[in-house]
Design a protein around this motif. Structure first.
Motif, PDB file in Angstrom:
ATOM      1  N   GLN A 252      53.827  24.077  80.402  1.00 34.86           N
ATOM      2  CA  GLN A 252      52.436  24.224  80.812  1.00 34.86           C
ATOM      3  C   GLN A 252      51.481  23.854  79.689  1.00 34.86           C
ATOM      4  O   GLN A 252      50.511  23.116  79.886  1.00 34.86           O
ATOM      5  N   TYR A 253      51.729  24.362  78.483  1.00 36.02           N
ATOM      6  CA  TYR A 253      50.781  24.191  77.390  1.00 36.02           C
ATOM      7  C   TYR A 253      51.013  22.920  76.564  1.00 36.02           C
ATOM      8  O   TYR A 253      50.064  22.363  76.007  1.00 36.02           O
ATOM      9  N   PHE A 254      52.283  22.472  76.453  1.00 43.11           N
ATOM     10  CA  PHE A 254      52.580  21.368  75.537  1.00 43.11           C
ATOM     11  C   PHE A 254      53.355  20.220  76.187  1.00 43.11           C
ATOM     12  O   PHE A 254      53.656  19.236  75.503  1.00 43.11           O
ATOM     13  N   ALA A 255      53.701  20.336  77.481  1.00 40.99           N
ATOM     14  CA  ALA A 255      54.519  19.321  78.159  1.00 40.99           C
ATOM     15  C   ALA A 255      55.814  19.071  77.396  1.00 40.99           C
ATOM     16  O   ALA A 255      56.256  17.939  77.233  1.00 40.99           O
ATOM     17  N   LYS A 256      56.416  20.150  76.933  1.00 39.18           N
ATOM     18  CA  LYS A 256      57.670  20.076  76.181  1.00 39.18           C
ATOM     19  C   LYS A 256      58.676  21.046  76.767  1.00 39.18           C
ATOM     20  O   LYS A 256      58.310  21.974  77.505  1.00 39.18           O
ATOM     21  N   HIS A 257      59.939  20.843  76.415  1.00 42.61           N
ATOM     22  CA  HIS A 257      60.949  21.853  76.682  1.00 42.61           C
ATOM     23  C   HIS A 257      60.873  22.903  75.584  1.00 42.61           C
ATOM     24  O   HIS A 257      60.393  22.641  74.473  1.00 42.61           O
ATOM     25  N   ALA A 258      61.380  24.086  75.891  1.00 46.30           N
ATOM     26  CA  ALA A 258      61.314  25.173  74.931  1.00 46.30           C
ATOM     27  C   ALA A 258      62.042  24.839  73.638  1.00 46.30           C
ATOM     28  O   ALA A 258      61.644  25.294  72.556  1.00 46.30           O
ATOM     29  N   HIS A 259      63.107  24.021  73.706  1.00 49.06           N
ATOM     30  CA  HIS A 259      63.857  23.729  72.467  1.00 49.06           C
ATOM     31  C   HIS A 259      63.132  22.719  71.573  1.00 49.06           C
ATOM     32  O   HIS A 259      63.550  22.478  70.441  1.00 49.06           O
ATOM     33  N   ASP A 260      62.020  22.108  72.072  1.00 46.79           N
ATOM     34  CA  ASP A 260      61.292  21.115  71.278  1.00 46.79           C
ATOM     35  C   ASP A 260      60.040  21.678  70.607  1.00 46.79           C
ATOM     36  O   ASP A 260      59.290  20.941  69.966  1.00 46.79           O
ATOM     37  N   LEU A 261      59.797  22.957  70.750  1.00 48.18           N
ATOM     38  CA  LEU A 261      58.590  23.550  70.166  1.00 48.18           C
ATOM     39  C   LEU A 261      58.690  23.615  68.652  1.00 48.18           C
ATOM     40  O   LEU A 261      59.750  23.905  68.092  1.00 48.18           O
ATOM     41  N   ASP A 262      57.560  23.380  67.965  1.00 50.32           N
ATOM     42  CA  ASP A 262      57.542  23.556  66.515  1.00 50.32           C
ATOM     43  C   ASP A 262      57.051  24.972  66.193  1.00 50.32           C
ATOM     44  O   ASP A 262      56.765  25.776  67.095  1.00 50.32           O
ATOM     45  N   LEU A 263      56.920  25.277  64.923  1.00 47.79           N
ATOM     46  CA  LEU A 263      56.572  26.635  64.504  1.00 47.79           C
ATOM     47  C   LEU A 263      55.177  27.030  64.987  1.00 47.79           C
ATOM     48  O   LEU A 263      54.975  28.153  65.468  1.00 47.79           O
ATOM     49  N   ALA A 264      54.203  26.122  64.851  1.00 51.10           N
ATOM     50  CA  ALA A 264      52.838  26.452  65.271  1.00 51.10           C
ATOM     51  C   ALA A 264      52.789  26.727  66.778  1.00 51.10           C
ATOM     52  O   ALA A 264      52.128  27.669  67.229  1.00 51.10           O
ATOM     53  N   GLN A 265      53.483  25.920  67.554  1.00 51.45           N
ATOM     54  CA  GLN A 265      53.502  26.119  69.001  1.00 51.45           C
ATOM     55  C   GLN A 265      54.223  27.403  69.384  1.00 51.45           C
ATOM     56  O   GLN A 265      53.796  28.140  70.281  1.00 51.45           O
ATOM     57  N   SER A 266      55.309  27.699  68.687  1.00 49.56           N
ATOM     58  CA  SER A 266      56.030  28.952  68.933  1.00 49.56           C
ATOM     59  C   SER A 266      55.150  30.154  68.634  1.00 49.56           C
ATOM     60  O   SER A 266      55.134  31.149  69.379  1.00 49.56           O
ATOM     61  N   ALA A 267      54.381  30.072  67.538  1.00 49.11           N
ATOM     62  CA  ALA A 267      53.504  31.180  67.168  1.00 49.11           C
ATOM     63  C   ALA A 267      52.395  31.375  68.193  1.00 49.11           C
ATOM     64  O   ALA A 267      52.014  32.511  68.504  1.00 49.11           O
ATOM     65  N   LEU A 268      51.878  30.274  68.725  1.00 48.81           N
ATOM     66  CA  LEU A 268      50.834  30.398  69.745  1.00 48.81           C
ATOM     67  C   LEU A 268      51.373  31.112  70.976  1.00 48.81           C
ATOM     68  O   LEU A 268      50.751  32.047  71.497  1.00 48.81           O
ATOM     69  N   LEU A 269      52.543  30.690  71.469  1.00 48.58           N
ATOM     70  CA  LEU A 269      53.104  31.328  72.654  1.00 48.58           C
ATOM     71  C   LEU A 269      53.423  32.796  72.387  1.00 48.58           C
ATOM     72  O   LEU A 269      53.198  33.658  73.241  1.00 48.58           O
ATOM     73  N   ALA A 270      53.942  33.097  71.220  1.00 52.03           N
ATOM     74  CA  ALA A 270      54.241  34.494  70.882  1.00 52.03           C
ATOM     75  C   ALA A 270      52.968  35.341  70.886  1.00 52.03           C
ATOM     76  O   ALA A 270      52.962  36.483  71.343  1.00 52.03           O
ATOM     77  N   GLY A 271      51.878  34.776  70.392  1.00 51.50           N
ATOM     78  CA  GLY A 271      50.633  35.527  70.331  1.00 51.50           C
ATOM     79  C   GLY A 271      49.996  35.774  71.674  1.00 51.50           C
ATOM     80  O   GLY A 271      49.314  36.771  71.878  1.00 51.50           O
ATOM     81  N   VAL A 272      50.218  34.877  72.615  1.00 48.92           N
ATOM     82  CA  VAL A 272      49.601  35.000  73.944  1.00 48.92           C
ATOM     83  C   VAL A 272      50.159  36.191  74.717  1.00 48.92           C
ATOM     84  O   VAL A 272      49.468  36.775  75.561  1.00 48.92           O
ATOM     85  N   ILE A 273      51.387  36.599  74.442  1.00 48.55           N
ATOM     86  CA  ILE A 273      52.070  37.613  75.254  1.00 48.55           C
ATOM     87  C   ILE A 273      51.276  38.902  75.371  1.00 48.55           C
ATOM     88  O   ILE A 273      51.199  39.499  76.447  1.00 48.55           O
ATOM     89  N   ARG A 274      50.655  39.336  74.280  1.00 46.06           N
ATOM     90  CA  ARG A 274      49.955  40.622  74.320  1.00 46.06           C
ATOM     91  C   ARG A 274      48.903  40.664  75.421  1.00 46.06           C
ATOM     92  O   ARG A 274      48.783  41.653  76.141  1.00 46.06           O
ATOM     93  N   SER A 275      48.118  39.590  75.575  1.00 46.28           N
ATOM     94  CA  SER A 275      47.098  39.538  76.623  1.00 46.28           C
ATOM     95  C   SER A 275      46.824  38.087  76.984  1.00 46.28           C
ATOM     96  O   SER A 275      45.984  37.429  76.371  1.00 46.28           O
ATOM     97  N   PRO A 276      47.536  37.564  77.967  1.00 50.87           N
ATOM     98  CA  PRO A 276      47.347  36.156  78.337  1.00 50.87           C
ATOM     99  C   PRO A 276      45.918  35.818  78.732  1.00 50.87           C
ATOM    100  O   PRO A 276      45.489  34.683  78.558  1.00 50.87           O
ATOM    101  N   THR A 277      45.194  36.785  79.264  1.00 51.25           N
ATOM    102  CA  THR A 277      43.809  36.513  79.646  1.00 51.25           C
ATOM    103  C   THR A 277      42.921  36.390  78.422  1.00 51.25           C
ATOM    104  O   THR A 277      42.127  35.453  78.290  1.00 51.25           O
ATOM    105  N   ASP A 278      43.024  37.332  77.490  1.00 51.90           N
ATOM    106  CA  ASP A 278      42.159  37.333  76.311  1.00 51.90           C
ATOM    107  C   ASP A 278      42.458  36.187  75.358  1.00 51.90           C
ATOM    108  O   ASP A 278      41.562  35.718  74.650  1.00 51.90           O
ATOM    109  N   TYR A 279      43.719  35.744  75.308  1.00 54.32           N
ATOM    110  CA  TYR A 279      44.102  34.698  74.356  1.00 54.32           C
ATOM    111  C   TYR A 279      44.378  33.365  75.044  1.00 54.32           C
ATOM    112  O   TYR A 279      45.105  32.521  74.505  1.00 54.32           O
TER     113      TYR A 279
END
Length: 794
Positions: free
Chosen positions: A188-215
């Motif tokens: 949805q966010y990067f048009a990638k498979h989960a195994h192709d994510l880099d560190l910055a992209q992984s950190a963004l997805l991890a941060g969204v979990i707390r509140s997908p609406t707010d972030y």
């Protein structure tokens, strides 16, 4: 260095407190683990699968299906970039591999907090607990559920490995934008498979979990970036990624892709309105995130009021008239059943799927407090005159009243610059009654009418009939200076079509779960907002607008009432028309701003667009076929009784002679007060004043007072509150000459009172003519229009 006894005492106290907390933590953990051991060892590991929701037409067929994400395939930990679970663990549960399912310190902290708030930011929920809550317990907020969650989390970890639990969690957690699980989120966010994510992209997805609406990185990119960097900082603190990699990741932009176009439907703006309805109702979840999940994954069956045939006809009707997408403006249309309030057709613009700025702006509905990527409300133009006409009739002003009808007119408005009013066509006549002034939409006549009536009565009538947007009670309101929407105009005019009865707009009739459990049922709400006699009188006048006035392009061979409207500079054009069976409001204009719809060097439009041209033609193209199979009906005439007794004495003639004492109207809403006085046989004069103690629109006092006896057709003056006055800051005028000070004060909205008086000695002769004292002093906050007293040396 020798420590003081106070410092030693403080340190000893902190140490004792920490020992007590540690002991309590140990006891709590042992209790939870012990309780878990007493449970059955059979705890199946469910697989969560979001259930798509269906939005239905009014006939029960499927309009569209909404779901979390088409790509929901689960992936293993090995199919994820290693940085992704590492980042999630760091920010969500840093001791994930060290606890038995419950982080005792976190649980203790959460339990001492108000768990009824469901505030997971307190650190009480581990990844295992979050998983248990999502797939086994639900989201109710109480102490019992928190304890059950902890017990089941410990038991789950006794049965399954950490890797299995983490993998399951990462495949069901919600990341916003309808994406459930890491694979869907990466796509949805990067048009990638989960195994192709880099560190910055992984950190963004991890941060969204707390509140997908707010972030949400699309709506709130600054928040999302700050949250991503917070995750990176946590990884650095825990030393779980190399410092050089973290530094490179912090330097990267968000890099998310624009939201994908929604699946094409026949009513995209209406579906957005349905989504907002679900997300605003407590029946579908306690929080915005919960309601959003309910909409996308709750398996809802949402039955709307939209008619598929009328919706298709509405889209076609706009397209037939606004046929040149390169130069023609946009059109919006709302059709409503006046007896039920059900919205049967809804077009918020025809460019929803185009990749142009503001394409998704809903030009048909919502409210004027809701601005989304553009301007959603536009000036009502002369369509507002119908509300003022109704208010005038209710106030006892007959249709036979005449006014001068010059081409232009300057009216002095107390406290405001002179009001210059021009007729649309630049023409004028001698004296004209209210029927002809409405039929020909004569601005100069209606400007005089609103000054006799009072602006507050006009806007109060509009609110009474169904217009909910904020309306300023100013004289120009009669010419439609206030913004509104087609949905609100259709709602307001439905009160005329409904013989004075009003049903609020309904877009969703019922919502059930997939097993048929009813979660919401639209209430049947229809109330009298206007006497049937006044509604029928207005209908009679507005029928003449179509038969011989500005709305002749809306004739369809049956009884039609309606009103045209064109705003200043030809920026907005309207036709709101109705039969007893169907009310339709049509607006035409450019959505990006108030662009004139006239042929010019820039080629804005092919013709000069006014309410009687394209809007009336679209209305005709729609309503004619829409009612083709319904036998023609006529509007009831004034003076015929209705089952609910809605007929009032005729307001087209003078009111009856008063038969008793003047009634008390103090404390009533201005509309109710006017109705009471007119019904008792008196004329009404409104005097608007500000008040800090009386709400806006409520009567403060009356003259003559209640109980008085006055002659036939006598006038009662009522003072109506306009709410608390505006406040201004008093400027400093000490040392200034009188004329300079007067200019400064009046420029701030204040008056001046000059007292010639010598200042106490010693006196400097050079201060002659200058201010040496002022009251109130500078910096004070006073009501606009207040008088500032100044003392001037002679």
């Amino acid at each position: 260095m020798v420590r003081s006894s106070e410092a030693l005492h403080t340190g000893s106290f902190v140490a004792r407190r920490r020992r007590r907390q540690a002991a309590a933590t140990t006891v709590l953990l042992l209790a939870i683990v012990g309780t878990a051991c007493s449970y059955t060892s059979q705890l199946p590991l469910p697989r969560h699968q979001p259930v798509s929701s269906e939005i239905l037409w009014d006939n029960g067929t499927v309009l569209t299906t909404v779901h979390a994400q088409e790509n929901r395939d689960p992936v293993t930990l090995r199919q994820m970039a290693p940085t992704l679970p590492t980042a999630v663990i760091a920010i969500e549960d840093e001791r994930f591999y060290d606890h038995p399912g419950v982080d005792a310190r976190g649980v203790l902290r959460a339990l001492t907090h108000d768990v009824s708030n469901g505030d997971t930011s307190q650190g009480g929920s581990t990844i295992t607990q979050q998983y248990v809550r999502a797939v086994m317990l639900g989201h109710e907020k109480n102490l019992e559920r928190k304890l059950r969650e902890a017990v089941m989390a410990v038991q789950l970890e006794q049965r399954y490995s950490k890797q299995t639990i983490l993998e399951q969690y990462l495949n069901i957690v919600y990341f916003g934008e309808g994406a459930y699980g890491v694979e869907a989120a990466a796509e949805q966010y990067f048009a990638k498979h989960a195994h192709d994510l880099d560190l910055a992209q992984s950190a963004l997805l991890a941060g969204v979990i707390r509140s997908p609406t707010d972030y949400d990185p699309d709506k709130y990119p600054a928040r999302a970036l700050a949250r991503r960097n917070e995750v990176l900082d946590k990884l650095a603190q825990l030393k779980r990624e190399p410092a050089s990699a973290i530094a490179r990741a912090r330097a990267e932009p968000l890099g998310v892709l624009p939201p994908r176009p929604d699946p094409r439907t026949d009513a995209p703006h209406f579906i957005d309105e349905v989504r907002r309805f679900i997300e605003s109702r407590p029946e579908f979840g306690a929080t915005p995130d919960a309601r959003q999940r309910s909409f996308y994954e709750g398996g809802l069956r949402i039955k709307t009021t939209l008619d598929p045939n009328l919706q298709a006809l509405a889209v076609q009707s706009i397209g037939r008239i606004l046929e040149d997408p390169a130069t023609d403006p946009s059109g919006a249309l709302v059709a409503m059943d006046p007896k039920t309030g059900e919205v049967k057709a809804y077009v918020g613009g025809e460019h929803y799927y185009d990749k142009v700025p503001g394409a998704k702006v809903d030009l048909a509905g919502g409210g004027c407090n809701k601005l989304i990527d553009g301007k959603t409300c536009r000036q009502a133009g002369s369509t507002f005159k119908a509300f003022v006409l109704a208010a005038a009739l209710q106030a006892g002003i007959p249709l036979s009243r005449t006014y001068n009808a010059p081409p232009s007119l300057t009216i002095n408005v107390p406290g405001q610059p002179p009001w210059l009013v021009n007729n649309y066509d630049g023409k004028g006549e001698g004296r004209m009654n209210l029927v002809d002034a409405t039929v020909n939409s004569v601005n100069t006549v209606y400007a005089q009418l609103i000054m006799d009536l009072g602006p507050q009565l006009g806007v109060s009538m509009a609110r009474q009939l169904g217009v909910q947007s904020p309306l300023s009670a100013v004289p120009s309101a009669v010419l439609g200076s206030n913004p509104t929407t087609p949905l609100e105009m259709a709602s307001g005019y439905s009160s005329f079509a409904g013989d004075g009865m009003h049903a609020p707009p309904v877009i969703v009739s019922q919502v059930t779960t997939s097993d048929g459990t009813v979660l919401y049922q639209a209430p049947e709400r229809r109330t009298r907002v206007l006497s049937a006699n006044i509604a029928r009188t207005v209908n009679g006048v507005l029928q003449q607008v179509v038969t011989r006035g500005t709305g002749i392009n809306a004739r369809i061979g049956r009884a039609v009432a309606g009103k045209t409207g064109t705003s200043d500079n030809w920026a907005d054009a309207w036709f709101v028309g109705y039969t007893p069976e169907l009310v339709t409001a049509v607006w035409v204009g450019f959505p990006g701003g108030e662009i004139s719809m006239r042929p010019d060097a820039e080629g804005h439009t092919r013709i000069t667009v006014q309410g009687g041209s394209w809007p009336a033609e679209i209305w005709q193209q729609f309503e004619g076929p829409a009612l083709a199979e319904i036998p023609p009906s006529t509007f009831p005439l004034p003076g015929v009784a209705t089952p609910d007794g809605g007929v009032a004495p005729s307001t087209t003639t003078m009111p009856p002679a008063p038969t008793g004492a003047v009634p008390s109207v103090q404390g009533l809403d201005v509309a109710d007060a006017t109705a009471a006085l007119v019904g008792a046989g008196y004329r009404v004069s409104l005097d608007e004043v500000s008040s800090r103690s009386v709400p806006s629109g409520v009567v403060i006092s009356q003259d003559p007072p209640a109980g008085s006896h006055i002659g036939v057709g006598g006038t009662v003056t009522v003072q109506v509150s306009t709410g608390a006055p505006a406040q201004v800051t008093v400027p400093n005028v000490l040392g200034a000459l009188t004329d300079v000070a007067a200019g400064a004060l009046r420029g701030t909205g204040l008056d001046i009172d000059v007292i010639p008086q010598s200042e106490p000695p010693p006196v400097d002769p050079s201060n002659s003519g200058r201010i040496w004292k002022q009251s109130p002093i500078s910096g004070s906050r006073v009501d606009a229009g207040s008088t500032i007293t100044v003392w001037v040396d002679p």
